[in-house]
Scaffold this active site. Sequence first.
Site, PDB file in Angstrom:
ATOM      1  N   GLU A 233     -49.066   0.361 -37.869  1.00 20.12           N
ATOM      2  CA  GLU A 233     -49.117   1.811 -37.657  1.00 20.12           C
ATOM      3  C   GLU A 233     -48.674   2.135 -36.237  1.00 20.12           C
ATOM      4  OE1 GLU A 233     -52.504   5.386 -37.828  1.00 20.12           O
ATOM      5  OE2 GLU A 233     -52.966   3.363 -38.556  1.00 20.12           O
TER       6      GLU A 233
ATOM      7  N   GLU B 228     -43.928   4.458 -45.934  1.00 24.61           N
ATOM      8  CA  GLU B 228     -45.005   4.054 -45.020  1.00 24.61           C
ATOM      9  C   GLU B 228     -44.492   3.223 -43.854  1.00 24.61           C
ATOM     10  OE1 GLU B 228     -48.229   4.846 -45.017  1.00 24.61           O
ATOM     11  OE2 GLU B 228     -48.185   6.062 -46.831  1.00 24.61           O
TER      12      GLU B 228
END
Length: 220
Positions: free
Chosen positions: A91, A82
Site C-alpha cells: 500500500e 489494487e
Amino acid sequence: MILAGALPKNVMGQGVSVPDLVTPAFFNGIINQAPAGCAGKNFYSRDAFLKALNSYPQFGKLGSADDSKREVAAFFAHTTHETGYFCNKEEQNVPANENYCDTNFPDYPCTPGKRYFGRGPLQLTWNYNYGAAGKSIGFDGLNNPEIVATDPVISFKTALWYWMQNVRPSVTQGFGATIKAINGAVECNGKEPAKVQARINLYTKYCGQFGVSPGGNLQC
C-alpha cells in the site's frame, strides 16, 4: 437424477482452464503497463500465480464456463486496480501512525512493531486478515506480515484466499457485488465513482479478452 451427496453440475461448476485464460500474453499485457521502476515488476509473475492457484483448485470452477470466465476477469480487474497494473507490492502513502491493528479480534493479536497495511495483489489488510490467511496458507501472518510482499507465491495465495473467503459468494450477483465485497464501504454508493468506474472498465476489458459478456449489475 442427482445422487445423494452430489451437487448438480450447474452448482458444482465445471469451469474453465484458468491457465488457458491467464496466458503469458494476458498476464504480460497487464504488468507491462506498469512503469519500469515498479517494485512489482520483478515480483509478480504468471508463474507465481499458477503456483498459488494449485492450492485453490475451485477458483475458476463456478457454474458455467461463462460464469467462470467472469470470475477470472473480475479477479484480475481487482488485482490490476489494487496494485496499479502489478506495480505495487505494498500500500502506498500509509500514514506513519497507521498500523491497521484492530484489537477487537483477540484470536489475532497484533505483534508490537508490526504493521498490517495492504500487501499483495488484493492488498491484504488488517491483523485479523493476516492472521487468518497465515493460518490457512501456512505462514506467520501476525509476526511476519512482510512475507506477503517478499514471497510472490504466498502473495498470490493471500489474494486467492481472500477471494475464495470473501468475494467468491458475490461473483454470480454481478461485478458490482464484488466491488462491495472488496471495498464497498469506501467506494460504493457514490463515494468514489471514479474508482468504481476504473474497476468496471478493467473488468469489461478482460471479459472482452476472454470472449464473454460482462453480465449485469456492474455498479455498486
